[in-house]
Design a protein around this motif. Sequence first.
Motif, PDB file in Angstrom:
ATOM      1  N   ALA A   1      -2.651   4.586  -2.550  1.00 57.23           N
ATOM      2  CA  ALA A   1      -2.192   3.335  -1.942  1.00 57.23           C
ATOM      3  C   ALA A   1      -2.772   3.127  -0.545  1.00 57.23           C
ATOM      4  O   ALA A   1      -2.806   1.997  -0.047  1.00 57.23           O
ATOM      5  CB  ALA A   1      -0.667   3.306  -1.884  1.00 57.23           C
ATOM      6  N   GLU A   2      -3.251   4.221   0.075  1.00 61.97           N
ATOM      7  CA  GLU A   2      -3.861   4.072   1.400  1.00 61.97           C
ATOM      8  C   GLU A   2      -5.104   3.204   1.322  1.00 61.97           C
ATOM      9  O   GLU A   2      -5.377   2.405   2.209  1.00 61.97           O
ATOM     10  CB  GLU A   2      -4.237   5.456   1.968  1.00 61.97           C
ATOM     11  N   THR A   3      -5.876   3.365   0.241  1.00 59.46           N
ATOM     12  CA  THR A   3      -7.089   2.561   0.114  1.00 59.46           C
ATOM     13  C   THR A   3      -6.874   1.325  -0.750  1.00 59.46           C
ATOM     14  O   THR A   3      -7.621   0.365  -0.651  1.00 59.46           O
ATOM     15  CB  THR A   3      -8.232   3.403  -0.510  1.00 59.46           C
ATOM     16  N   GLU A   4      -5.854   1.357  -1.604  1.00 62.25           N
ATOM     17  CA  GLU A   4      -5.605   0.231  -2.503  1.00 62.25           C
ATOM     18  C   GLU A   4      -4.092  -0.027  -2.568  1.00 62.25           C
ATOM     19  O   GLU A   4      -3.403   0.490  -3.450  1.00 62.25           O
ATOM     20  CB  GLU A   4      -6.161   0.569  -3.898  1.00 62.25           C
ATOM     21  N   PRO A   5      -3.560  -0.829  -1.660  1.00 65.38           N
ATOM     22  CA  PRO A   5      -2.096  -1.027  -1.594  1.00 65.38           C
ATOM     23  C   PRO A   5      -1.492  -1.546  -2.899  1.00 65.38           C
ATOM     24  O   PRO A   5      -0.339  -1.237  -3.206  1.00 65.38           O
ATOM     25  CB  PRO A   5      -1.940  -2.060  -0.475  1.00 65.38           C
ATOM     26  N   GLU A   6      -2.274  -2.302  -3.679  1.00 61.44           N
ATOM     27  CA  GLU A   6      -1.740  -2.867  -4.929  1.00 61.44           C
ATOM     28  C   GLU A   6      -1.995  -1.954  -6.130  1.00 61.44           C
ATOM     29  O   GLU A   6      -1.963  -2.408  -7.281  1.00 61.44           O
ATOM     30  CB  GLU A   6      -2.347  -4.251  -5.178  1.00 61.44           C
ATOM     31  N   VAL A   7      -2.253  -0.687  -5.872  1.00 59.00           N
ATOM     32  CA  VAL A   7      -2.530   0.268  -6.942  1.00 59.00           C
ATOM     33  C   VAL A   7      -1.399   0.257  -7.974  1.00 59.00           C
ATOM     34  O   VAL A   7      -0.256  -0.064  -7.644  1.00 59.00           O
ATOM     35  CB  VAL A   7      -2.719   1.690  -6.329  1.00 59.00           C
ATOM     36  N   ASN A   8      -1.759   0.581  -9.238  1.00 56.93           N
ATOM     37  CA  ASN A   8      -0.739   0.742 -10.280  1.00 56.93           C
ATOM     38  C   ASN A   8       0.054  -0.559 -10.475  1.00 56.93           C
ATOM     39  O   ASN A   8       1.273  -0.554 -10.500  1.00 56.93           O
ATOM     40  CB  ASN A   8       0.184   1.912  -9.872  1.00 56.93           C
ATOM     41  N   HIS A   9      -0.675  -1.668 -10.620  1.00 65.83           N
ATOM     42  CA  HIS A   9      -0.070  -3.006 -10.814  1.00 65.83           C
ATOM     43  C   HIS A   9       0.792  -3.453  -9.629  1.00 65.83           C
ATOM     44  O   HIS A   9       1.638  -4.335  -9.779  1.00 65.83           O
ATOM     45  CB  HIS A   9       0.784  -3.045 -12.088  1.00 65.83           C
ATOM     46  N   GLY A  10       0.635  -2.813  -8.484  1.00 60.44           N
ATOM     47  CA  GLY A  10       1.485  -3.171  -7.335  1.00 60.44           C
ATOM     48  C   GLY A  10       2.815  -2.442  -7.321  1.00 60.44           C
ATOM     49  O   GLY A  10       3.657  -2.676  -6.449  1.00 60.44           O
ATOM     50  N   SER A  11       3.009  -1.530  -8.279  1.00 59.67           N
ATOM     51  CA  SER A  11       4.338  -0.924  -8.419  1.00 59.67           C
ATOM     52  C   SER A  11       4.639   0.106  -7.326  1.00 59.67           C
ATOM     53  O   SER A  11       5.815   0.358  -7.025  1.00 59.67           O
ATOM     54  CB  SER A  11       4.511  -0.291  -9.798  1.00 59.67           C
ATOM     55  N   TYR A  12       3.609   0.699  -6.727  1.00 59.99           N
ATOM     56  CA  TYR A  12       3.900   1.613  -5.617  1.00 59.99           C
ATOM     57  C   TYR A  12       4.520   0.814  -4.468  1.00 59.99           C
ATOM     58  O   TYR A  12       5.526   1.216  -3.883  1.00 59.99           O
ATOM     59  CB  TYR A  12       2.625   2.344  -5.160  1.00 59.99           C
ATOM     60  N   ARG A  13       3.944  -0.365  -4.218  1.00 55.69           N
ATOM     61  CA  ARG A  13       4.431  -1.191  -3.111  1.00 55.69           C
ATOM     62  C   ARG A  13       5.835  -1.752  -3.372  1.00 55.69           C
ATOM     63  O   ARG A  13       6.704  -1.698  -2.510  1.00 55.69           O
ATOM     64  CB  ARG A  13       3.449  -2.358  -2.865  1.00 55.69           C
ATOM     65  N   ASP A  14       6.060  -2.280  -4.596  1.00 55.09           N
ATOM     66  CA  ASP A  14       7.338  -2.985  -4.802  1.00 55.09           C
ATOM     67  C   ASP A  14       8.442  -2.114  -5.410  1.00 55.09           C
ATOM     68  O   ASP A  14       9.615  -2.514  -5.406  1.00 55.09           O
ATOM     69  CB  ASP A  14       7.138  -4.286  -5.609  1.00 55.09           C
ATOM     70  N   SER A  15       8.096  -0.953  -5.955  1.00 57.46           N
ATOM     71  CA  SER A  15       9.122  -0.171  -6.667  1.00 57.46           C
ATOM     72  C   SER A  15       9.266   1.269  -6.176  1.00 57.46           C
ATOM     73  O   SER A  15      10.210   1.956  -6.568  1.00 57.46           O
ATOM     74  CB  SER A  15       8.792  -0.142  -8.170  1.00 57.46           C
ATOM     75  N   VAL A  16       8.325   1.731  -5.363  1.00 61.61           N
ATOM     76  CA  VAL A  16       8.404   3.110  -4.853  1.00 61.61           C
ATOM     77  C   VAL A  16       8.619   3.103  -3.330  1.00 61.61           C
ATOM     78  O   VAL A  16       9.558   3.732  -2.828  1.00 61.61           O
ATOM     79  CB  VAL A  16       7.138   3.922  -5.228  1.00 61.61           C
ATOM     80  N   LEU A  17       7.779   2.354  -2.615  1.00 60.96           N
ATOM     81  CA  LEU A  17       7.907   2.320  -1.148  1.00 60.96           C
ATOM     82  C   LEU A  17       9.308   1.913  -0.669  1.00 60.96           C
ATOM     83  O   LEU A  17       9.843   2.533   0.257  1.00 60.96           O
ATOM     84  CB  LEU A  17       6.870   1.347  -0.552  1.00 60.96           C
ATOM     85  N   PRO A  18       9.938   0.887  -1.289  1.00 60.18           N
ATOM     86  CA  PRO A  18      11.267   0.498  -0.783  1.00 60.18           C
ATOM     87  C   PRO A  18      12.316   1.610  -0.890  1.00 60.18           C
ATOM     88  O   PRO A  18      13.187   1.713  -0.019  1.00 60.18           O
ATOM     89  CB  PRO A  18      11.649  -0.696  -1.663  1.00 60.18           C
ATOM     90  N   VAL A  19      12.245   2.436  -1.939  1.00 61.55           N
ATOM     91  CA  VAL A  19      13.236   3.528  -2.027  1.00 61.55           C
ATOM     92  C   VAL A  19      12.877   4.663  -1.075  1.00 61.55           C
ATOM     93  O   VAL A  19      13.761   5.348  -0.538  1.00 61.55           O
ATOM     94  CB  VAL A  19      13.456   4.040  -3.479  1.00 61.55           C
TER      95      VAL A  19
END
Length: 297
Positions: A156-174
């Motif tokens: 995610a450091e190089t590609e914030p929308e990695v994995n369909h964006g799920s790292y950003r919207d479903s992992v980072l918030p928790v």
Amino acid sequence: MSGRNEMSVQKIIDLDPMEIPLTTFFPAASLTALEGERALFDGAHVDFATGMARIAIQSHVLRVDGAIVLIDTCVGEHKDRPLRPTWNRRSGTDFLKQLDAAGHRPGDIDFVFCTHLHADHVGWNTRLDSGHWVPTFPNARYLAGKSELANWRKAAETEPEVNHGSYRDSVLPVLDAGLVDEVSPGEGFVEGTKIIPLPGHTLGQIGLEVRSGQGPDLLFCGDAIHSPVQVSHPEWSSFLCDDPALAVTTRNGLIERAARGDTLLMPAHLRAAPALGVRRLGERHQPVFCDCEGKPL
Ligand SMILES: [Zn+2]
């Protein structure tokens, strides 16, 4: 799915069936190779008429030693998933209603166990609240594999929308909410549980072994096995596997273990049956669809 020794397992279904052409899903597969076992798979797991493999996207709710554990959290709602139309901006699904009908409110979940962090396993980690992603299960500890998390954090450091964006919207918030515990193979978190390594599908994938006093142990094995056709053909890794050869080795280990008769496999995407046993047929193996106590259906 009734319990034993205070243990119980329920499925909460987010999307079923999800269909993918068999030979896309498993590049080494063919319908011909399954023909001899057609009766075992046709309908629930493979549609022989159309060549589609069928899986379910679902969570397991495990009650063990007084704790409620939600294993993998599917696709979720309102997530931007433009590359997968059936996952894209869903709303009005009944995932939380099913959870409620099973006797659990979001605040009751003690642990969310993430076998790996693909988009179809973390979606309900968060929900949309006034334009912000917030943890769906505010009282839970979210358990994620230490190396799995490190791999996605790096990506995610190089590609914030990695994995369909799920790292950003479903992992980072928790993570930001301080709800994540990074866990490693060998550890447990409630009596009778042990985390095991299942590398291959993702390099950091983990499984959860739940020991029973009597009867077979349950092994929640994420995507180490996507479909029961892979018990008959363990050499068929999915097109989504990080290391397909390592995935075969891991799968063979699970199949060997289940064939001894003391362990039932609980693949994340298994349709139509609560659990999977394995029977030996000479040098080969065959799946046995059964309940969570090992009784064939
Ligand atoms: Zn999956």
